[in-house]
Write an enzyme that holds these catalytic residues in place. Structure first.
Site, PDB file in Angstrom:
ATOM      1  N   TYR A 124      36.363  37.821 -25.624  1.00 52.14           N
ATOM      2  CA  TYR A 124      36.435  38.951 -24.688  1.00 52.14           C
ATOM      3  C   TYR A 124      35.047  39.462 -24.280  1.00 52.14           C
ATOM      4  O   TYR A 124      34.934  40.475 -23.620  1.00 52.14           O
ATOM      5  CB  TYR A 124      37.225  40.108 -25.317  1.00 52.14           C
ATOM      6  CG  TYR A 124      38.718  39.871 -25.405  1.00 52.14           C
ATOM      7  CD1 TYR A 124      39.262  38.594 -25.299  1.00 52.14           C
ATOM      8  CD2 TYR A 124      39.583  40.933 -25.599  1.00 52.14           C
ATOM      9  CE1 TYR A 124      40.627  38.387 -25.403  1.00 52.14           C
ATOM     10  CE2 TYR A 124      40.959  40.728 -25.700  1.00 52.14           C
ATOM     11  CZ  TYR A 124      41.468  39.452 -25.606  1.00 52.14           C
ATOM     12  OH  TYR A 124      42.823  39.250 -25.706  1.00 52.14           O
ATOM     13  N   LYS A 187      40.787  31.789 -37.737  1.00 50.53           N
ATOM     14  CA  LYS A 187      41.236  30.391 -37.697  1.00 50.53           C
ATOM     15  C   LYS A 187      40.052  29.500 -38.064  1.00 50.53           C
ATOM     16  O   LYS A 187      39.615  28.630 -37.288  1.00 50.53           O
ATOM     17  CB  LYS A 187      41.756  30.125 -36.273  1.00 50.53           C
ATOM     18  CG  LYS A 187      42.445  28.802 -36.061  1.00 50.53           C
ATOM     19  CD  LYS A 187      43.840  28.742 -36.642  1.00 50.53           C
ATOM     20  CE  LYS A 187      44.416  27.353 -36.469  1.00 50.53           C
ATOM     21  NZ  LYS A 187      45.575  27.110 -37.310  1.00 50.53           N
ATOM     22  N   ASP A 221      47.703  31.803 -37.520  1.00 49.01           N
ATOM     23  CA  ASP A 221      49.052  31.297 -37.217  1.00 49.01           C
ATOM     24  C   ASP A 221      50.013  31.617 -38.361  1.00 49.01           C
ATOM     25  O   ASP A 221      51.125  32.094 -38.162  1.00 49.01           O
ATOM     26  CB  ASP A 221      49.027  29.789 -36.909  1.00 49.01           C
ATOM     27  CG  ASP A 221      48.099  29.005 -37.825  1.00 49.01           C
ATOM     28  OD1 ASP A 221      47.394  29.625 -38.639  1.00 49.01           O
ATOM     29  OD2 ASP A 221      48.092  27.765 -37.737  1.00 49.01           O
TER      30      ASP A 221
END
Ligand code: NAD
Length: 356
Positions: A124, A187, A221
């Site tokens: 972002y 992740k 996830d």
């Protein structure tokens, strides 16, 4: 003593939500001196911008603001007034408590977690290169066939500074609010350098709190699945910007959605409190939408100001109104067309009467 606070009504349903919130905050017995500042679509014509300098100057001076939602105008230099405020003031932490209140319609009854999202970097950061641009082509050449030649590219910066700041914020929040565990979520098995750095720094910071606050890591996830299956296992989550954005909406959904989800954007010495939801423009002026998310954001502000008792009293009053289920807006009724649903200002009246 009165707290001087910048109050931004916003646009769309913002002003009516803010009017309700202001009345409730004043009824807690805490004195406020409101520095009212206009921002958003409604003032574009007058000032030529949805975010006049006076608004930022006021927040810089008062250090604390409460803000109604603001529509993102199309076709101006601003991507979003909300993002511009966070960037201009260095509000690096986005805080979103997600707590179940009995009476809210949701599948999950046992959720009380806090999402701490990094607000300034990651994908972002706005470092993007369009398809065919010189920069995109240079990066494609540098990547030696790892990137297809017809790609647009976004860069994902994760810094030591940004990670230290946000992880420390999460642990300090845990200590002050008597939480037990911080879970770092990213992740790192795939993004070994960026998310790997996030975990490396998070582990270093966690050591400083050893014995006081537990620390664990969960991949994003897996976290999504865990949150849907057993959200009661989690306490404080800390995440980089993109995962934080997604997970915080997921968590808001667990506890009943937009109408009850408060938020805060916090920097080193400045904080802006606002609901997660937007300006819901189709309901403007109808005294219809739910003020509870903004009122709970006001509760976070009371606690930030050190007014813990007033914050607790307000939360208790809100919880009682929700539990009774009588003086609530359409979105909290079993049927959205329920004729017994009350309006924005009547919810505020009910909360004020509980504050006694
Ligand atoms: P929204 O949150 O304004 O509304 C989506 C739907 O959710 C509404 O139609 C309504 O049905 C429901 N809803 C939202 N708030 C509610 C409330 N308090 N009570 C009951 N129901 C409520 O999202 P949107 O329509 O995507 O966005 C409208 C505008 O708000 C856009 O311009 C967007 O950029 C802006 N926005 C601003 C902020 C902010 O100020 N921080 C945040 C999100 C979106």
């Amino acid at each position: 003593m009165a707290y001087r606070v910048t109050l931004i009504p916003g646009d769309g349903t913002g002003p009516e939500l803010m009017d309700a919130t202001k009345r409730v905050l004043e009824a807690t017995g805490i004195n406020f001196e409101w520095d009212i500042q206009d921002a958003g679509m409604d003032i574009m014509q007058k000032y030529g911008t949805p975010l006049p300098d006076a608004v930022l100057d006021s927040i810089r001076k008062n250090k604390v603001a409460i803000k109604g939602p603001i529509t993102t105008p199309i076709g101006t230099g601003f991507r979003s007034v909300n993002v511009a405020i966070r960037q201009a003031l260095g509000l690096y932490a986005c805080l979103r408590p997600c707590k179940y209140y009995p009476g809210v319609r949701t599948r999950y009854m046992n959720v009380n977690l806090v999402v701490v999202r990094e607000n300034t970097e990651d994908l972002y950061a706005g470092v993007e290169f369009d398809l065919g641009s010189v920069e995109a082509n240079q990066i494609i050449a540098m990547a030696k066939s790892k990137i297809r030649s017809d790609s647009a590219i976004s860069i994902k910066p994760i810094s030591i500074t940004g990670t230290k700041q946000i992880v420390k914020f999460a642990f300090d929040y845990a200590v002050v609010n008597k939480r037990k565990k911080v879970t770092a979520v990213c992740k790192a098995n795939i993004m070994k350098f960026t998310d790997g750095l996030f975990y490396k720094i998070a582990r270093e910071i966690a050591k400083e709190y050893e014995g006081k606050i537990a620390y664990e890591e969960v991949l994003v996830d897996n976290m999504c699945m865990q949150l849907v299956q057993k959200p009661e296992l989690y306490d404080v989550l800390v995440l980089p910007n993109l995962y934080g954005d997604i997970i915080s909406d997921l968590c808001a959904g667990l506890v009943g959605g937009l109408g009850v989800a408060p938020g805060a954007n916090i920097g080193t010495d400045t904080a802006v409190f606002e609901a997660i939801h937007g300006s819901a423009p189709k309901y403007t002026g109808m005294n219809k939408v739910n003020p509870i998310a903004l009122i709970l954001s006001g509760m976070l502000m009371l606690r930030y100001l050190g007014e813990k008792d007033a914050g607790d009293k307000l939360e208790n009053a809100v919880a009682r109104v929700i539990a009774e289920g009588k003086s609530v807006t359409y979105d909290m009724k079993p049927d959205r067309n329920d004729p017994t649903a009350v309006g924005t200002s009547q919810v505020a009246d009910a909360i004020i009467s509980k504050l006694g």
